[in-house]
Motif scaffolding. Structure first.
Motif, PDB file in Angstrom:
ATOM      1  N   GLU A 137       0.830  -1.205   0.000  1.00 14.41           N
ATOM      2  CA  GLU A 137       0.000   0.000   0.000  1.00 14.41           C
ATOM      3  C   GLU A 137       0.868   1.261   0.000  1.00 14.41           C
ATOM      4  OE1 GLU A 137      -2.412  -0.460   3.427  1.00 14.41           O
ATOM      5  OE2 GLU A 137      -3.738  -1.989   2.538  1.00 14.41           O
ATOM      6  N   VAL A 138       1.925   1.273   0.842  1.00  9.58           N
ATOM      7  CA  VAL A 138       2.782   2.459   0.914  1.00  9.58           C
ATOM      8  C   VAL A 138       3.527   2.659  -0.394  1.00  9.58           C
ATOM      9  CG1 VAL A 138       4.745   3.496   2.118  1.00  9.58           C
ATOM     10  CG2 VAL A 138       3.018   2.262   3.410  1.00  9.58           C
ATOM     11  N   GLU A 194       1.205   4.332  -2.774  1.00  9.46           N
ATOM     12  CA  GLU A 194       1.039   5.749  -2.435  1.00  9.46           C
ATOM     13  C   GLU A 194       2.276   6.555  -2.857  1.00  9.46           C
ATOM     14  OE1 GLU A 194      -0.681   9.246  -0.822  1.00  9.46           O
ATOM     15  OE2 GLU A 194      -1.475   7.312  -1.510  1.00  9.46           O
ATOM     16  N   ARG A 209       2.057   7.310  -6.512  1.00 14.57           N
ATOM     17  CA  ARG A 209       1.090   8.379  -6.799  1.00 14.57           C
ATOM     18  C   ARG A 209       1.655   9.745  -6.448  1.00 14.57           C
ATOM     19  NH1 ARG A 209      -2.287  11.605  -4.489  1.00 14.57           N
ATOM     20  NH2 ARG A 209      -1.697  10.890  -2.401  1.00 14.57           N
ATOM     21  N   LEU A 212       7.670   8.975   2.667  1.00 13.98           N
ATOM     22  CA  LEU A 212       7.207   7.693   2.137  1.00 13.98           C
ATOM     23  C   LEU A 212       8.375   6.803   1.745  1.00 13.98           C
ATOM     24  CD1 LEU A 212       4.159   8.835  -0.057  1.00 13.98           C
ATOM     25  CD2 LEU A 212       4.092   7.543   2.078  1.00 13.98           C
TER      26      LEU A 212
END
Length: 405
Positions: A12-13, A16, A19, A59
Protein backbone atom coordinates in the motif's frame (compact mmCIF):
# COMPACT_ATOMS: atom_id res chain seq x y z
CA UNK A 1 2.69 -6.95 13.24
CA UNK A 2 2.48 -10.27 11.35
CA UNK A 3 4.47 -11.05 8.22
CA UNK A 4 1.28 -10.82 6.13
CA UNK A 5 0.41 -7.38 7.54
CA UNK A 6 3.95 -6.13 6.82
CA UNK A 7 3.78 -7.26 3.20
CA UNK A 8 0.33 -5.71 2.73
CA UNK A 9 1.40 -2.41 4.26
CA UNK A 10 4.53 -2.36 2.09
CA UNK A 11 2.38 -2.81 -1.01
CA UNK A 12 0.00 0.00 0.00
CA UNK A 13 2.78 2.46 0.91
CA UNK A 14 4.63 1.68 -2.33
CA UNK A 15 1.49 2.47 -4.34
CA UNK A 16 1.04 5.75 -2.44
CA UNK A 17 4.70 6.61 -3.12
CA UNK A 18 4.16 6.11 -6.85
CA UNK A 19 1.09 8.38 -6.80
CA UNK A 20 2.85 11.12 -4.84
CA UNK A 21 5.90 10.92 -7.14
CA UNK A 22 3.67 11.36 -10.21
CA UNK A 23 1.91 14.36 -8.63
CA UNK A 24 5.26 15.86 -7.61
CA UNK A 25 6.57 15.53 -11.18
CA UNK A 26 3.48 17.23 -12.61
CA UNK A 27 3.67 20.04 -10.03
CA UNK A 28 7.35 20.55 -10.77
CA UNK A 29 6.61 20.88 -14.49
CA UNK A 30 3.90 23.46 -13.67
CA UNK A 31 6.38 25.40 -11.54
CA UNK A 32 8.94 25.45 -14.35
CA UNK A 33 6.34 26.79 -16.77
CA UNK A 34 5.36 29.46 -14.26
CA UNK A 35 8.97 30.57 -13.81
CA UNK A 36 9.47 30.85 -17.58
CA UNK A 37 6.38 33.03 -17.96
CA UNK A 38 6.52 35.23 -14.84
CA UNK A 39 10.22 35.09 -14.14
CA UNK A 40 9.64 33.89 -10.56
CA UNK A 41 7.78 31.20 -8.57
CA UNK A 42 4.62 32.16 -6.68
CA UNK A 43 4.63 31.59 -2.89
CA UNK A 44 1.62 29.29 -3.12
CA UNK A 45 3.20 27.12 -5.77
CA UNK A 46 6.50 26.97 -3.86
CA UNK A 47 4.71 25.86 -0.68
CA UNK A 48 2.85 23.10 -2.56
CA UNK A 49 6.06 21.81 -4.16
CA UNK A 50 7.88 21.79 -0.80
CA UNK A 51 5.02 19.90 0.85
CA UNK A 52 5.01 17.23 -1.87
CA UNK A 53 8.81 16.85 -1.65
CA UNK A 54 8.59 16.37 2.13
CA UNK A 55 5.84 13.79 1.80
CA UNK A 56 7.77 11.91 -0.87
CA UNK A 57 10.85 11.75 1.38
CA UNK A 58 8.78 10.42 4.29
CA UNK A 59 7.21 7.69 2.14
CA UNK A 60 10.61 6.62 0.84
CA UNK A 61 11.82 6.19 4.42
CA UNK A 62 8.75 4.13 5.35
CA UNK A 63 9.17 1.87 2.30
CA UNK A 64 12.84 1.28 3.11
CA UNK A 65 12.04 0.38 6.71
CA UNK A 66 9.31 -2.06 5.68
CA UNK A 67 11.63 -3.70 3.13
CA UNK A 68 14.26 -4.21 5.83
CA UNK A 69 11.70 -5.69 8.21
CA UNK A 70 10.31 -8.01 5.57
CA UNK A 71 13.83 -9.03 4.50
CA UNK A 72 14.71 -10.04 8.07
CA UNK A 73 11.63 -12.22 8.23
CA UNK A 74 12.54 -13.91 4.93
CA UNK A 75 16.11 -14.55 6.10
CA UNK A 76 14.88 -16.17 9.31
CA UNK A 77 12.58 -18.42 7.31
CA UNK A 78 15.46 -19.46 5.04
CA UNK A 79 17.85 -20.13 7.92
CA UNK A 80 15.32 -22.15 9.91
CA UNK A 81 12.67 -23.41 7.50
CA UNK A 82 9.54 -24.73 9.16
CA UNK A 83 10.86 -24.48 12.76
CA UNK A 84 9.51 -21.08 13.81
CA UNK A 85 6.00 -22.05 12.88
CA UNK A 86 6.32 -25.44 14.60
CA UNK A 87 5.47 -27.34 11.41
CA UNK A 88 7.30 -30.59 10.65
CA UNK A 89 9.47 -30.73 7.54
CA UNK A 90 8.26 -33.00 4.74
CA UNK A 91 10.68 -34.78 2.45
CA UNK A 92 10.21 -34.75 -1.31
CA UNK A 93 8.90 -38.32 -1.15
CA UNK A 94 6.35 -37.38 1.50
CA UNK A 95 5.15 -34.41 -0.55
CA UNK A 96 4.85 -36.65 -3.62
CA UNK A 97 2.74 -39.25 -1.77
CA UNK A 98 0.61 -36.44 -0.32
CA UNK A 99 -0.50 -35.55 -3.85
CA UNK A 100 -2.49 -38.79 -4.01
CA UNK A 101 -4.84 -38.00 -6.89
CA UNK A 102 -2.03 -37.42 -9.40
CA UNK A 103 -0.22 -40.54 -8.21
CA UNK A 104 -3.32 -42.73 -8.59
CA UNK A 105 -4.06 -41.40 -12.08
CA UNK A 106 -0.44 -41.98 -13.14
CA UNK A 107 -0.43 -45.58 -11.84
CA UNK A 108 -3.72 -46.36 -13.60
CA UNK A 109 -2.52 -45.18 -17.02
CA UNK A 110 1.18 -46.11 -16.96
CA UNK A 111 2.69 -45.86 -20.44
CA UNK A 112 6.20 -45.93 -21.85
CA UNK A 113 7.84 -42.54 -21.98
CA UNK A 114 5.21 -40.98 -19.68
CA UNK A 115 6.47 -38.54 -17.04
CA UNK A 116 4.74 -37.39 -13.86
CA UNK A 117 5.31 -33.86 -12.57
CA UNK A 118 4.69 -33.56 -8.82
CA UNK A 119 4.43 -30.05 -7.39
CA UNK A 120 6.91 -29.71 -4.55
CA UNK A 121 5.81 -26.80 -2.40
CA UNK A 122 9.01 -26.33 -0.48
CA UNK A 123 12.06 -28.03 -1.95
CA UNK A 124 14.35 -26.07 0.36
CA UNK A 125 12.78 -27.76 3.39
CA UNK A 126 13.27 -31.18 1.85
CA UNK A 127 16.93 -30.54 1.13
CA UNK A 128 17.80 -29.70 4.77
CA UNK A 129 17.99 -32.56 7.24
CA UNK A 130 15.28 -32.41 9.91
CA UNK A 131 17.48 -33.88 12.62
CA UNK A 132 20.15 -31.15 12.74
CA UNK A 133 20.53 -29.98 16.30
CA UNK A 134 19.82 -26.47 17.46
CA UNK A 135 22.62 -23.98 16.75
CA UNK A 136 24.37 -26.06 14.09
CA UNK A 137 25.12 -24.02 10.98
CA UNK A 138 24.24 -25.54 7.61
CA UNK A 139 27.22 -26.20 5.28
CA UNK A 140 28.26 -23.36 2.97
CA UNK A 141 28.52 -24.12 -0.75
CA UNK A 142 31.61 -22.59 -2.29
CA UNK A 143 31.09 -20.94 -5.70
CA UNK A 144 32.53 -22.38 -8.89
CA UNK A 145 34.22 -25.68 -9.67
CA UNK A 146 37.87 -26.40 -8.89
CA UNK A 147 39.35 -27.47 -12.22
CA UNK A 148 42.83 -28.60 -13.19
CA UNK A 149 45.08 -25.84 -14.56
CA UNK A 150 45.62 -25.76 -18.29
CA UNK A 151 47.56 -23.81 -20.87
CA UNK A 152 46.42 -22.58 -24.24
CA UNK A 153 47.41 -24.57 -27.25
CA UNK A 154 48.65 -22.52 -30.17
CA UNK A 155 50.15 -25.12 -32.53
CA UNK A 156 46.93 -25.26 -34.58
CA UNK A 157 46.97 -21.47 -34.86
CA UNK A 158 50.34 -21.55 -36.63
CA UNK A 159 49.15 -23.94 -39.33
CA UNK A 160 47.00 -22.91 -42.28
CA UNK A 161 43.37 -24.05 -41.77
CA UNK A 162 41.37 -26.07 -44.25
CA UNK A 163 38.14 -28.05 -44.67
CA UNK A 164 37.33 -31.37 -46.30
CA UNK A 165 34.17 -33.37 -46.86
CA UNK A 166 35.89 -36.68 -47.65
CA UNK A 167 37.37 -39.47 -45.51
CA UNK A 168 40.76 -38.81 -47.17
CA UNK A 169 42.47 -35.96 -48.98
CA UNK A 170 44.47 -36.24 -52.21
CA UNK A 171 47.16 -33.61 -52.63
CA UNK A 172 50.43 -32.94 -54.42
CA UNK A 173 53.66 -32.44 -52.50
CA UNK A 174 56.58 -30.57 -54.03
CA UNK A 175 59.67 -32.65 -53.39
CA UNK A 176 62.33 -30.65 -55.19
CA UNK A 177 63.20 -27.57 -57.23
CA UNK A 178 66.33 -27.05 -59.32
CA UNK A 179 66.57 -23.42 -60.41
CA UNK A 180 68.57 -22.90 -63.62
CA UNK A 181 67.24 -19.47 -64.51
CA UNK A 182 69.95 -17.29 -66.09
CA UNK A 183 70.56 -14.44 -68.48
CA UNK A 184 70.63 -15.66 -72.10
CA UNK A 185 71.43 -14.14 -75.45
CA UNK A 186 68.92 -13.83 -78.28
CA UNK A 187 68.28 -16.90 -80.44
CA UNK A 188 69.86 -19.25 -77.89
CA UNK A 189 68.36 -22.15 -75.99
CA UNK A 190 66.84 -21.21 -72.64
CA UNK A 191 67.99 -23.12 -69.54
CA UNK A 192 65.58 -25.65 -68.09
CA UNK A 193 64.64 -25.78 -64.43
CA UNK A 194 63.22 -28.86 -62.76
CA UNK A 195 60.39 -29.09 -60.25
CA UNK A 196 59.52 -32.53 -58.91
CA UNK A 197 56.23 -33.52 -57.28
CA UNK A 198 54.81 -36.51 -55.46
CA UNK A 199 51.12 -37.38 -55.10
CA UNK A 200 49.97 -38.04 -51.56
CA UNK A 201 46.81 -39.51 -50.02
CA UNK A 202 46.22 -38.71 -46.36
CA UNK A 203 43.40 -40.38 -44.45
CA UNK A 204 41.27 -38.39 -42.05
CA UNK A 205 42.12 -39.40 -38.47
CA UNK A 206 39.65 -39.51 -35.59
CA UNK A 207 40.73 -38.19 -32.19
CA UNK A 208 38.27 -38.97 -29.40
CA UNK A 209 37.72 -39.86 -25.75
CA UNK A 210 34.73 -40.45 -23.45
CA UNK A 211 33.84 -40.89 -19.80
CA UNK A 212 30.89 -41.73 -17.58
CA UNK A 213 28.90 -39.37 -15.39
CA UNK A 214 25.79 -39.45 -13.25
CA UNK A 215 22.69 -38.27 -15.08
CA UNK A 216 21.43 -36.48 -11.97
CA UNK A 217 24.65 -34.47 -11.66
CA UNK A 218 24.44 -33.18 -15.22
CA UNK A 219 20.72 -32.47 -14.93
CA UNK A 220 21.08 -30.52 -11.70
CA UNK A 221 24.13 -28.37 -12.48
CA UNK A 222 24.29 -26.48 -15.76
CA UNK A 223 27.69 -25.12 -14.74
CA UNK A 224 29.03 -28.67 -14.43
CA UNK A 225 27.85 -29.43 -17.96
CA UNK A 226 29.81 -26.50 -19.37
CA UNK A 227 32.89 -27.49 -17.35
CA UNK A 228 32.73 -31.04 -18.67
CA UNK A 229 32.43 -29.65 -22.18
CA UNK A 230 35.49 -27.42 -21.75
CA UNK A 231 37.63 -30.11 -20.09
CA UNK A 232 36.88 -32.69 -22.77
CA UNK A 233 37.64 -30.26 -25.57
CA UNK A 234 40.92 -29.36 -23.90
CA UNK A 235 41.91 -33.03 -23.65
CA UNK A 236 41.12 -33.42 -27.33
CA UNK A 237 43.29 -30.45 -28.30
CA UNK A 238 46.18 -31.78 -26.22
CA UNK A 239 46.08 -35.12 -28.10
CA UNK A 240 45.75 -33.22 -31.39
CA UNK A 241 48.90 -31.23 -30.64
CA UNK A 242 50.86 -34.43 -30.00
CA UNK A 243 49.68 -35.87 -33.31
CA UNK A 244 50.51 -32.71 -35.27
CA UNK A 245 54.03 -32.73 -33.84
CA UNK A 246 54.94 -36.41 -33.55
CA UNK A 247 52.37 -38.51 -35.42
CA UNK A 248 54.23 -41.30 -37.25
CA UNK A 249 51.63 -41.83 -39.97
CA UNK A 250 51.16 -45.53 -39.16
CA UNK A 251 47.71 -47.01 -38.71
CA UNK A 252 45.24 -44.27 -37.79
CA UNK A 253 47.89 -41.72 -36.73
CA UNK A 254 48.52 -38.42 -38.48
CA UNK A 255 51.86 -37.95 -40.21
CA UNK A 256 53.32 -35.24 -37.99
CA UNK A 257 55.69 -32.43 -38.84
CA UNK A 258 58.70 -33.45 -36.73
CA UNK A 259 59.22 -36.89 -38.38
CA UNK A 260 59.19 -35.20 -41.81
CA UNK A 261 61.31 -32.14 -40.92
CA UNK A 262 64.94 -31.72 -41.90
CA UNK A 263 67.62 -32.30 -39.28
CA UNK A 264 69.23 -29.17 -37.91
CA UNK A 265 72.36 -28.55 -39.99
CA UNK A 266 73.53 -24.96 -39.50
CA UNK A 267 75.36 -23.20 -42.31
CA UNK A 268 77.97 -22.11 -39.76
CA UNK A 269 78.52 -22.04 -36.04
CA UNK A 270 79.38 -19.26 -33.62
CA UNK A 271 81.59 -19.15 -30.57
CA UNK A 272 79.82 -20.05 -27.31
CA UNK A 273 76.71 -21.05 -29.26
CA UNK A 274 73.53 -20.85 -27.17
CA UNK A 275 69.91 -22.00 -27.75
CA UNK A 276 69.15 -18.46 -28.94
CA UNK A 277 71.82 -18.90 -31.64
CA UNK A 278 70.43 -22.34 -32.52
CA UNK A 279 66.99 -20.90 -33.30
CA UNK A 280 68.46 -18.13 -35.45
CA UNK A 281 70.57 -20.63 -37.42
CA UNK A 282 67.50 -22.85 -37.86
CA UNK A 283 65.69 -19.83 -39.30
CA UNK A 284 68.58 -19.41 -41.71
CA UNK A 285 68.34 -23.05 -42.76
CA UNK A 286 64.67 -22.60 -43.63
CA UNK A 287 65.47 -19.39 -45.49
CA UNK A 288 68.15 -21.15 -47.56
CA UNK A 289 65.49 -23.66 -48.56
CA UNK A 290 63.50 -20.65 -49.88
CA UNK A 291 60.82 -21.26 -47.27
CA UNK A 292 61.15 -18.56 -44.58
CA UNK A 293 60.14 -19.67 -41.08
CA UNK A 294 57.17 -17.99 -39.42
CA UNK A 295 57.25 -19.50 -35.92
CA UNK A 296 59.04 -21.64 -33.33
CA UNK A 297 57.78 -24.57 -31.26
CA UNK A 298 59.69 -25.60 -28.12
CA UNK A 299 59.10 -26.96 -24.65
CA UNK A 300 58.03 -24.74 -21.75
CA UNK A 301 61.20 -25.58 -19.86
CA UNK A 302 63.46 -24.61 -22.76
CA UNK A 303 61.59 -21.36 -23.32
CA UNK A 304 61.94 -20.52 -19.61
CA UNK A 305 65.69 -21.14 -19.84
CA UNK A 306 65.95 -18.80 -22.82
CA UNK A 307 63.95 -16.07 -21.08
CA UNK A 308 66.18 -16.36 -18.01
CA UNK A 309 69.41 -16.01 -20.00
CA UNK A 310 71.63 -13.31 -18.45
CA UNK A 311 74.80 -11.55 -19.49
CA UNK A 312 78.01 -11.39 -17.47
CA UNK A 313 76.76 -8.59 -15.24
CA UNK A 314 73.49 -10.37 -14.42
CA UNK A 315 71.08 -8.46 -16.70
CA UNK A 316 68.43 -10.38 -18.61
CA UNK A 317 69.23 -10.69 -22.30
CA UNK A 318 65.64 -11.05 -23.53
CA UNK A 319 63.13 -10.89 -20.69
CA UNK A 320 61.97 -7.85 -18.75
CA UNK A 321 60.18 -9.00 -15.59
CA UNK A 322 58.51 -5.60 -15.18
CA UNK A 323 57.16 -5.49 -18.73
CA UNK A 324 56.47 -8.98 -20.01
CA UNK A 325 55.54 -8.98 -23.70
CA UNK A 326 54.22 -11.81 -25.84
CA UNK A 327 56.53 -14.80 -26.40
CA UNK A 328 58.56 -13.89 -29.48
CA UNK A 329 62.14 -14.43 -30.59
CA UNK A 330 63.91 -13.08 -33.66
CA UNK A 331 60.60 -11.49 -34.64
CA UNK A 332 58.73 -14.82 -34.75
CA UNK A 333 56.05 -16.10 -32.34
CA UNK A 334 56.97 -18.80 -29.84
CA UNK A 335 54.57 -21.71 -29.29
CA UNK A 336 55.43 -23.37 -25.97
CA UNK A 337 54.21 -26.91 -25.36
CA UNK A 338 54.52 -29.38 -22.49
CA UNK A 339 54.65 -32.51 -24.65
CA UNK A 340 57.30 -34.53 -22.74
CA UNK A 341 59.05 -35.84 -25.86
CA UNK A 342 59.87 -32.31 -26.97
CA UNK A 343 62.08 -31.20 -24.08
CA UNK A 344 65.52 -29.97 -25.24
CA UNK A 345 64.30 -29.95 -28.87
CA UNK A 346 62.89 -27.29 -31.17
CA UNK A 347 60.98 -26.96 -34.42
CA UNK A 348 60.79 -24.07 -36.86
CA UNK A 349 59.57 -23.64 -40.40
CA UNK A 350 56.93 -22.14 -42.70
CA UNK A 351 53.83 -23.29 -40.78
CA UNK A 352 51.38 -21.15 -42.77
CA UNK A 353 52.66 -22.14 -46.21
CA UNK A 354 54.32 -25.49 -45.56
CA UNK A 355 51.52 -27.30 -43.69
CA UNK A 356 47.74 -27.33 -43.62
CA UNK A 357 45.25 -28.94 -41.24
CA UNK A 358 41.99 -30.07 -42.87
CA UNK A 359 39.01 -30.39 -40.52
CA UNK A 360 36.50 -33.07 -41.50
CA UNK A 361 34.48 -32.78 -38.27
CA UNK A 362 34.94 -30.03 -35.71
CA UNK A 363 35.39 -30.91 -32.04
CA UNK A 364 32.00 -31.79 -30.58
CA UNK A 365 30.55 -33.24 -27.39
CA UNK A 366 27.76 -35.86 -27.47
CA UNK A 367 25.86 -37.19 -24.43
CA UNK A 368 24.02 -40.53 -24.63
CA UNK A 369 22.15 -42.84 -22.22
CA UNK A 370 22.18 -45.84 -24.58
CA UNK A 371 25.72 -47.14 -23.94
CA UNK A 372 26.27 -50.43 -22.07
CA UNK A 373 24.12 -50.36 -18.92
CA UNK A 374 23.73 -46.58 -18.69
CA UNK A 375 19.93 -46.77 -18.68
CA UNK A 376 19.91 -49.33 -15.89
CA UNK A 377 22.35 -47.37 -13.71
CA UNK A 378 20.98 -43.93 -14.59
CA UNK A 379 24.35 -42.91 -16.03
CA UNK A 380 25.31 -41.04 -19.17
CA UNK A 381 28.26 -41.52 -21.52
CA UNK A 382 29.88 -38.31 -22.72
CA UNK A 383 31.97 -38.47 -25.88
CA UNK A 384 34.14 -35.79 -27.43
CA UNK A 385 35.73 -36.26 -30.83
CA UNK A 386 37.01 -34.57 -33.95
CA UNK A 387 38.22 -35.70 -37.39
CA UNK A 388 41.09 -34.03 -39.21
CA UNK A 389 43.90 -34.65 -41.69
CA UNK A 390 47.33 -33.02 -41.77
CA UNK A 391 49.16 -32.24 -45.01
CA UNK A 392 52.84 -31.25 -44.71
CA UNK A 393 53.28 -29.80 -48.19
CA UNK A 394 56.87 -28.52 -47.90
CA UNK A 395 58.72 -30.73 -45.39
CA UNK A 396 62.11 -29.42 -46.51
CA UNK A 397 61.24 -26.04 -45.03
CA UNK A 398 60.86 -27.40 -41.50
CA UNK A 399 63.93 -27.79 -39.28
CA UNK A 400 64.16 -29.71 -36.01
CA UNK A 401 67.01 -30.51 -33.69
CA UNK A 402 68.37 -30.40 -30.14
CA UNK A 403 69.61 -27.31 -28.37
CA UNK A 404 73.27 -26.66 -27.78
CA UNK A 405 74.41 -27.03 -24.21
Amino acid sequence: MSDKDTATLLKEVSAELVRVSDDFTKKAETAMTEVKKAGKLADETKAAVDEMATKQTELVGIVDALKVQLGEVEQRSVRRPGRESGNSIKTIGAQMVADGEKLKAFAASLQGGQRLNISISDVQNALISSDIGEGIVEPQRLPGIDVMPKHRLFIRDLIAPGRTGSPAIFWVQQTGFVNNAAVVAENTKKPESTISFDSKITAVATIAHLFKASKQILDDFAQLQSTVDAEMRYGLKFAEEQEILFGDGTGVHLEGIVPQAQAFDPAFTVEFQTPIDDLRLAMLQSQLARLPADGFVLHFIDWAKIELTKNQVGDYVLANPLRLAGPTLWGLPIVATDVPEFESEFLTGPFKTGAQLFDREDANVVISTENNDDFEKNMVTIRCEERAALAVKRPEGFVTGTFSS
